[in-house]
Scaffold this active site. Structure first.
Site, PDB file in Angstrom:
ATOM      1  NE  ARG A   1      10.635  88.178 -33.734  1.00 45.36           N
ATOM      2  CZ  ARG A   1      10.722  87.685 -35.056  1.00 45.36           C
ATOM      3  NH1 ARG A   1       9.494  87.258 -35.810  1.00 45.36           N
ATOM      4  NH2 ARG A   1      11.708  87.570 -36.047  1.00 45.36           N
TER       5      ARG A   1
ATOM      6  CG  ASP B   1       0.465  89.341 -32.442  1.00 41.52           C
ATOM      7  OD1 ASP B   1       0.237  90.410 -31.622  1.00 41.52           O
ATOM      8  OD2 ASP B   1       1.536  89.252 -33.340  1.00 41.52           O
TER       9      ASP B   1
ATOM     10  CE  LYS C   1       1.093  85.805 -34.597  1.00 40.77           C
ATOM     11  NZ  LYS C   1       2.159  86.809 -35.338  1.00 40.77           N
TER      12      LYS C   1
ATOM     13  NE  ARG D   1       5.004  83.110 -34.373  1.00 36.92           N
ATOM     14  CZ  ARG D   1       5.337  83.267 -35.536  1.00 36.92           C
ATOM     15  NH1 ARG D   1       5.951  82.625 -36.436  1.00 36.92           N
ATOM     16  NH2 ARG D   1       5.252  84.451 -36.006  1.00 36.92           N
TER      17      ARG D   1
ATOM     18  CB  THR E   1       1.355  87.909 -38.867  1.00 39.20           C
ATOM     19  OG1 THR E   1       2.402  86.872 -38.149  1.00 39.20           O
ATOM     20  CG2 THR E   1       0.426  88.626 -37.551  1.00 39.20           C
TER      21      THR E   1
HETATM   22  C1  R5P Z   1       5.109  88.671 -33.595  1.00 35.25           C
HETATM   23  O1  R5P Z   1       4.336  88.229 -32.687  1.00 35.25           O
HETATM   24  C2  R5P Z   1       5.140  89.889 -34.180  1.00 35.25           C
HETATM   25  O2  R5P Z   1       4.522  90.882 -33.673  1.00 35.25           O
HETATM   26  C3  R5P Z   1       4.845  90.119 -35.586  1.00 35.25           C
HETATM   27  O3  R5P Z   1       3.411  89.689 -35.622  1.00 35.25           O
HETATM   28  C4  R5P Z   1       5.517  88.829 -36.309  1.00 35.25           C
HETATM   29  O4  R5P Z   1       6.716  88.634 -36.076  1.00 35.25           O
HETATM   30  C5  R5P Z   1       5.393  88.945 -37.742  1.00 35.25           C
HETATM   31  O5  R5P Z   1       5.988  87.854 -38.300  1.00 35.25           O
HETATM   32  P1  R5P Z   1       5.685  87.292 -39.955  1.00 35.25           P
HETATM   33  O6  R5P Z   1       5.494  88.515 -40.659  1.00 35.25           O
HETATM   34  O7  R5P Z   1       6.632  86.178 -39.845  1.00 35.25           O
HETATM   35  O8  R5P Z   1       4.048  86.719 -39.657  1.00 35.25           O
END
Ligand code: R5P
Length: 307
Positions: free
Chosen positions: A93, A169, A193, A195, A230
Protein backbone atom coordinates in the site's frame (compact mmCIF):
# COMPACT_ATOMS: atom_id res chain seq x y z
CA UNK A 1 9.16 -28.78 -11.29
CA UNK A 2 9.32 -28.63 -7.49
CA UNK A 3 6.70 -26.80 -5.43
CA UNK A 4 7.41 -25.36 -2.01
CA UNK A 5 5.18 -23.63 0.50
CA UNK A 6 5.99 -21.06 3.14
CA UNK A 7 4.17 -21.36 6.46
CA UNK A 8 1.58 -18.69 5.72
CA UNK A 9 -0.92 -20.63 3.58
CA UNK A 10 -0.19 -24.35 3.20
CA UNK A 11 -3.82 -25.26 2.32
CA UNK A 12 -3.65 -23.02 -0.78
CA UNK A 13 -0.22 -24.39 -1.73
CA UNK A 14 -1.55 -27.96 -1.40
CA UNK A 15 -4.51 -27.15 -3.68
CA UNK A 16 -2.21 -25.62 -6.29
CA UNK A 17 0.09 -28.65 -6.17
CA UNK A 18 -2.94 -30.91 -6.62
CA UNK A 19 -4.12 -28.87 -9.63
CA UNK A 20 -0.66 -29.44 -11.11
CA UNK A 21 -0.74 -33.19 -10.33
CA UNK A 22 2.24 -32.61 -8.11
CA UNK A 23 2.97 -32.42 -4.38
CA UNK A 24 4.71 -30.03 -2.01
CA UNK A 25 8.41 -30.64 -1.54
CA UNK A 26 9.45 -30.54 2.10
CA UNK A 27 11.27 -27.67 3.75
CA UNK A 28 12.83 -27.75 7.16
CA UNK A 29 11.78 -24.51 8.84
CA UNK A 30 13.13 -24.28 12.37
CA UNK A 31 12.18 -21.41 14.68
CA UNK A 32 14.76 -20.45 17.29
CA UNK A 33 13.59 -19.28 20.75
CA UNK A 34 14.21 -15.66 19.75
CA UNK A 35 11.92 -15.99 16.70
CA UNK A 36 14.62 -16.23 14.04
CA UNK A 37 14.05 -18.92 11.43
CA UNK A 38 16.45 -21.37 9.86
CA UNK A 39 15.33 -22.71 6.48
CA UNK A 40 16.73 -25.78 4.75
CA UNK A 41 15.76 -27.21 1.36
CA UNK A 42 15.64 -30.98 1.72
CA UNK A 43 14.99 -32.26 -1.85
CA UNK A 44 17.57 -32.04 -4.62
CA UNK A 45 16.65 -29.04 -6.80
CA UNK A 46 19.63 -28.79 -9.13
CA UNK A 47 18.37 -27.68 -12.57
CA UNK A 48 14.75 -27.86 -11.41
CA UNK A 49 12.23 -25.06 -11.87
CA UNK A 50 11.05 -24.18 -8.38
CA UNK A 51 7.76 -22.59 -7.37
CA UNK A 52 7.48 -21.03 -3.93
CA UNK A 53 3.96 -20.24 -2.69
CA UNK A 54 4.00 -17.73 0.13
CA UNK A 55 1.47 -14.94 0.62
CA UNK A 56 3.09 -12.30 2.81
CA UNK A 57 0.06 -11.75 5.01
CA UNK A 58 0.30 -11.12 8.77
CA UNK A 59 2.66 -11.70 10.45
CA UNK A 60 4.00 -9.82 7.42
CA UNK A 61 7.61 -9.28 8.49
CA UNK A 62 8.07 -12.86 9.59
CA UNK A 63 6.48 -14.25 6.41
CA UNK A 64 8.64 -12.02 4.21
CA UNK A 65 11.81 -13.06 6.04
CA UNK A 66 10.87 -16.70 5.70
CA UNK A 67 10.22 -16.25 1.98
CA UNK A 68 13.62 -14.56 1.48
CA UNK A 69 15.31 -17.49 3.25
CA UNK A 70 13.43 -20.10 1.17
CA UNK A 71 14.39 -18.30 -2.04
CA UNK A 72 18.00 -18.01 -0.93
CA UNK A 73 18.11 -21.68 0.06
CA UNK A 74 16.81 -22.69 -3.38
CA UNK A 75 19.28 -20.47 -5.21
CA UNK A 76 22.21 -21.83 -3.22
CA UNK A 77 20.99 -25.39 -3.85
CA UNK A 78 21.22 -24.90 -7.63
CA UNK A 79 17.56 -24.34 -8.58
CA UNK A 80 17.08 -23.46 -12.25
CA UNK A 81 14.37 -20.80 -12.27
CA UNK A 82 12.53 -19.68 -9.18
CA UNK A 83 8.99 -18.32 -9.36
CA UNK A 84 7.54 -16.71 -6.26
CA UNK A 85 3.77 -16.96 -5.98
CA UNK A 86 2.83 -14.20 -3.55
CA UNK A 87 -0.98 -14.05 -3.84
CA UNK A 88 -1.10 -11.31 -1.22
CA UNK A 89 1.87 -8.96 -1.42
CA UNK A 90 2.42 -7.35 1.95
CA UNK A 91 3.70 -3.76 2.24
CA UNK A 92 2.26 -2.82 -1.16
CA UNK A 93 0.00 0.00 0.00
CA UNK A 94 2.91 2.37 0.61
CA UNK A 95 3.76 2.51 -3.11
CA UNK A 96 4.87 6.15 -3.13
CA UNK A 97 5.71 8.96 -0.74
CA UNK A 98 2.48 10.32 0.71
CA UNK A 99 4.20 12.69 3.16
CA UNK A 100 7.77 13.99 3.29
CA UNK A 101 10.19 11.67 4.99
CA UNK A 102 8.27 8.45 4.44
CA UNK A 103 9.82 5.17 3.26
CA UNK A 104 8.38 3.48 0.18
CA UNK A 105 7.83 -0.02 1.51
CA UNK A 106 6.75 -1.52 -1.82
CA UNK A 107 10.08 -0.58 -3.42
CA UNK A 108 11.99 -1.97 -0.45
CA UNK A 109 10.33 -5.41 -0.64
CA UNK A 110 10.70 -5.58 -4.44
CA UNK A 111 14.41 -4.78 -4.10
CA UNK A 112 14.81 -7.49 -1.51
CA UNK A 113 12.99 -10.04 -3.65
CA UNK A 114 15.18 -9.02 -6.58
CA UNK A 115 18.29 -9.69 -4.49
CA UNK A 116 17.19 -13.33 -4.03
CA UNK A 117 17.35 -13.91 -7.79
CA UNK A 118 13.67 -14.72 -8.23
CA UNK A 119 12.74 -14.84 -11.92
CA UNK A 120 9.09 -13.91 -11.73
CA UNK A 121 6.46 -13.00 -9.16
CA UNK A 122 2.82 -14.02 -9.47
CA UNK A 123 0.48 -11.76 -7.49
CA UNK A 124 -3.24 -11.25 -7.05
CA UNK A 125 -5.33 -8.10 -7.03
CA UNK A 126 -2.66 -5.60 -6.17
CA UNK A 127 -3.76 -2.47 -4.37
CA UNK A 128 -2.68 -0.34 -7.29
CA UNK A 129 -2.94 -1.44 -10.91
CA UNK A 130 0.44 0.26 -11.45
CA UNK A 131 2.39 -1.87 -8.98
CA UNK A 132 3.30 -4.58 -11.49
CA UNK A 133 4.50 -1.87 -13.90
CA UNK A 134 6.75 -0.39 -11.19
CA UNK A 135 8.37 -3.71 -10.32
CA UNK A 136 11.87 -4.42 -11.63
CA UNK A 137 11.14 -8.14 -11.42
CA UNK A 138 8.65 -9.45 -14.02
CA UNK A 139 5.34 -9.57 -12.18
CA UNK A 140 2.15 -11.25 -13.32
CA UNK A 141 -0.83 -9.50 -11.84
CA UNK A 142 -3.75 -11.92 -11.69
CA UNK A 143 -7.22 -11.01 -10.54
CA UNK A 144 -10.01 -12.74 -8.67
CA UNK A 145 -12.57 -10.70 -10.62
CA UNK A 146 -13.47 -13.58 -13.02
CA UNK A 147 -14.27 -15.72 -9.96
CA UNK A 148 -16.30 -12.88 -8.43
CA UNK A 149 -18.25 -12.46 -11.68
CA UNK A 150 -19.60 -16.02 -11.41
CA UNK A 151 -20.73 -15.44 -7.81
CA UNK A 152 -22.27 -12.07 -8.61
CA UNK A 153 -24.31 -13.64 -11.43
CA UNK A 154 -25.70 -16.16 -8.92
CA UNK A 155 -26.60 -13.41 -6.42
CA UNK A 156 -28.36 -11.06 -8.80
CA UNK A 157 -30.23 -13.56 -10.94
CA UNK A 158 -32.22 -11.60 -13.51
CA UNK A 159 -32.44 -8.36 -11.56
CA UNK A 160 -29.48 -6.77 -13.34
CA UNK A 161 -31.07 -3.30 -13.61
CA UNK A 162 -31.60 -3.11 -9.85
CA UNK A 163 -27.95 -3.72 -9.06
CA UNK A 164 -24.99 -1.38 -8.75
CA UNK A 165 -21.33 -2.31 -8.30
CA UNK A 166 -19.56 -0.15 -5.75
CA UNK A 167 -15.94 0.76 -5.23
CA UNK A 168 -15.60 1.83 -1.59
CA UNK A 169 -12.87 4.32 -2.53
CA UNK A 170 -11.60 6.21 -5.55
CA UNK A 171 -8.49 3.99 -5.71
CA UNK A 172 -10.72 1.11 -6.78
CA UNK A 173 -12.41 2.82 -9.72
CA UNK A 174 -10.31 1.06 -12.36
CA UNK A 175 -11.12 -2.30 -10.77
CA UNK A 176 -14.86 -1.62 -10.62
CA UNK A 177 -14.88 -0.49 -14.26
CA UNK A 178 -13.24 -3.77 -15.31
CA UNK A 179 -15.80 -5.70 -13.28
CA UNK A 180 -18.61 -3.72 -14.85
CA UNK A 181 -17.32 -4.64 -18.32
CA UNK A 182 -17.15 -8.32 -17.34
CA UNK A 183 -20.81 -8.04 -16.30
CA UNK A 184 -22.19 -6.51 -19.51
CA UNK A 185 -21.56 -2.94 -18.41
CA UNK A 186 -23.46 -3.21 -15.16
CA UNK A 187 -23.92 0.15 -13.39
CA UNK A 188 -21.17 1.15 -11.01
CA UNK A 189 -20.42 3.94 -8.58
CA UNK A 190 -17.50 4.94 -6.38
CA UNK A 191 -17.51 6.32 -2.87
CA UNK A 192 -15.21 9.13 -1.81
CA UNK A 193 -13.36 7.71 1.19
CA UNK A 194 -10.96 9.83 3.17
CA UNK A 195 -8.28 8.57 5.54
CA UNK A 196 -6.62 10.64 8.23
CA UNK A 197 -2.98 9.73 7.66
CA UNK A 198 -2.01 10.35 11.27
CA UNK A 199 -4.77 8.39 13.03
CA UNK A 200 -5.70 6.01 10.19
CA UNK A 201 -9.40 6.79 10.77
CA UNK A 202 -11.58 6.75 7.65
CA UNK A 203 -14.76 8.49 6.61
CA UNK A 204 -17.06 7.92 3.65
CA UNK A 205 -18.02 11.28 2.22
CA UNK A 206 -20.03 11.02 -0.97
CA UNK A 207 -20.74 9.10 -4.13
CA UNK A 208 -18.19 10.71 -6.46
CA UNK A 209 -18.51 8.70 -9.65
CA UNK A 210 -21.66 7.10 -11.04
CA UNK A 211 -24.94 7.05 -9.13
CA UNK A 212 -27.06 4.64 -7.16
CA UNK A 213 -30.48 6.10 -7.94
CA UNK A 214 -33.28 3.52 -8.11
CA UNK A 215 -30.95 0.66 -7.24
CA UNK A 216 -32.00 -1.99 -4.73
CA UNK A 217 -28.91 -4.18 -4.47
CA UNK A 218 -25.29 -3.06 -4.10
CA UNK A 219 -22.18 -5.16 -4.49
CA UNK A 220 -19.11 -3.59 -2.91
CA UNK A 221 -15.78 -4.80 -4.27
CA UNK A 222 -12.39 -4.10 -2.68
CA UNK A 223 -8.89 -5.51 -2.96
CA UNK A 224 -8.37 -6.29 0.70
CA UNK A 225 -10.30 -6.39 3.95
CA UNK A 226 -8.21 -5.48 6.95
CA UNK A 227 -10.23 -3.95 9.79
CA UNK A 228 -13.41 -4.25 7.73
CA UNK A 229 -14.19 -0.59 8.47
CA UNK A 230 -14.10 0.45 4.80
CA UNK A 231 -16.77 -2.08 3.87
CA UNK A 232 -18.97 -1.43 6.89
CA UNK A 233 -18.81 2.33 6.40
CA UNK A 234 -19.61 2.00 2.70
CA UNK A 235 -22.50 -0.36 3.43
CA UNK A 236 -23.99 2.02 5.99
CA UNK A 237 -23.76 4.91 3.56
CA UNK A 238 -25.49 2.88 0.85
CA UNK A 239 -28.24 1.76 3.24
CA UNK A 240 -28.80 5.38 4.30
CA UNK A 241 -29.22 6.25 0.64
CA UNK A 242 -31.91 3.62 0.15
CA UNK A 243 -30.12 0.44 -0.97
CA UNK A 244 -31.95 -2.58 0.44
CA UNK A 245 -29.47 -5.43 0.08
CA UNK A 246 -25.66 -5.24 0.23
CA UNK A 247 -23.01 -7.84 -0.55
CA UNK A 248 -19.24 -7.43 -0.25
CA UNK A 249 -16.34 -8.95 -2.15
CA UNK A 250 -12.70 -8.54 -1.13
CA UNK A 251 -9.85 -10.56 -2.58
CA UNK A 252 -7.57 -10.65 0.46
CA UNK A 253 -9.09 -11.54 3.86
CA UNK A 254 -6.51 -9.99 6.15
CA UNK A 255 -9.11 -9.70 8.96
CA UNK A 256 -7.10 -7.69 11.48
CA UNK A 257 -8.22 -7.46 15.11
CA UNK A 258 -12.02 -7.63 15.36
CA UNK A 259 -12.76 -7.45 11.61
CA UNK A 260 -14.69 -10.74 11.62
CA UNK A 261 -17.03 -9.64 14.41
CA UNK A 262 -17.46 -6.23 12.74
CA UNK A 263 -18.44 -7.77 9.41
CA UNK A 264 -20.73 -10.39 10.95
CA UNK A 265 -22.57 -7.67 12.93
CA UNK A 266 -22.88 -5.38 9.91
CA UNK A 267 -25.77 -4.90 7.52
CA UNK A 268 -23.77 -6.66 4.78
CA UNK A 269 -25.63 -9.83 3.80
CA UNK A 270 -22.65 -11.92 2.73
CA UNK A 271 -18.88 -11.38 2.49
CA UNK A 272 -16.98 -13.18 -0.27
CA UNK A 273 -13.18 -13.45 -0.16
CA UNK A 274 -10.54 -15.70 -1.69
CA UNK A 275 -8.06 -18.09 -0.15
CA UNK A 276 -5.13 -15.80 -1.10
CA UNK A 277 -4.72 -15.41 2.65
CA UNK A 278 -5.38 -18.23 5.10
CA UNK A 279 -8.33 -17.55 7.39
CA UNK A 280 -7.88 -19.39 10.70
CA UNK A 281 -10.91 -21.00 12.38
CA UNK A 282 -11.23 -18.26 15.00
CA UNK A 283 -11.62 -15.63 12.27
CA UNK A 284 -14.34 -17.47 10.35
CA UNK A 285 -17.88 -16.09 10.60
CA UNK A 286 -21.29 -17.17 9.30
CA UNK A 287 -21.57 -14.55 6.55
CA UNK A 288 -18.17 -15.48 5.12
CA UNK A 289 -17.67 -17.44 1.91
CA UNK A 290 -14.18 -18.33 0.68
CA UNK A 291 -13.55 -18.85 -3.05
CA UNK A 292 -10.37 -20.53 -4.25
CA UNK A 293 -7.82 -18.97 -6.59
CA UNK A 294 -5.82 -22.21 -6.86
CA UNK A 295 -6.92 -23.01 -10.43
CA UNK A 296 -5.95 -19.55 -11.71
CA UNK A 297 -2.52 -19.82 -10.12
CA UNK A 298 -1.94 -23.35 -11.40
CA UNK A 299 -2.83 -22.21 -14.94
CA UNK A 300 -0.42 -19.28 -14.71
CA UNK A 301 2.41 -21.52 -13.48
CA UNK A 302 1.88 -23.85 -16.44
CA UNK A 303 1.89 -20.91 -18.87
CA UNK A 304 5.02 -19.41 -17.31
CA UNK A 305 6.97 -22.64 -17.53
CA UNK A 306 5.88 -23.37 -21.08
CA UNK A 307 7.29 -20.08 -22.44
C1 R5P B 1 -7.35 0.77 0.82
O1 R5P B 1 -7.40 1.78 0.17
C2 R5P B 1 -7.77 -0.59 0.36
O2 R5P B 1 -8.23 -0.62 -0.94
C3 R5P B 1 -8.82 -1.14 1.29
O3 R5P B 1 -10.01 -0.40 1.12
C4 R5P B 1 -8.40 -1.04 2.73
O4 R5P B 1 -7.10 -1.48 2.90
C5 R5P B 1 -9.34 -1.83 3.61
O5 R5P B 1 -8.94 -1.65 4.91
P1 R5P B 1 -9.95 -1.75 6.10
O6 R5P B 1 -10.66 -3.06 5.98
O7 R5P B 1 -9.07 -1.67 7.31
O8 R5P B 1 -10.87 -0.60 6.04
Amino acid sequence: MKIFSGSSNKPLAEKIAEELNNHLSPLDIFIFPDGEKRVRVIDRVVDENCIVIAPTAPPVDSNYMELFLILDGLKRSGAKEIIAVIPYLGYQRQDHIFRDGEAVSLEVVINMLGATGVKKIICFDLHSMHTSELSKIPMKHLSALPIFVEEIKKIIGLSINDVVLISPDMGGVRRIKILSELLNNMSYAAIEKNRDLASGEISAENILEGNINNKKQAIIVDDMISSGKTLVLAAQMLKDKGIEEIYAFGTHPIFSNDASERLQASIIKKVFVTDSVYVPKDKMFDKLEILSISKLIAREIVETLSV
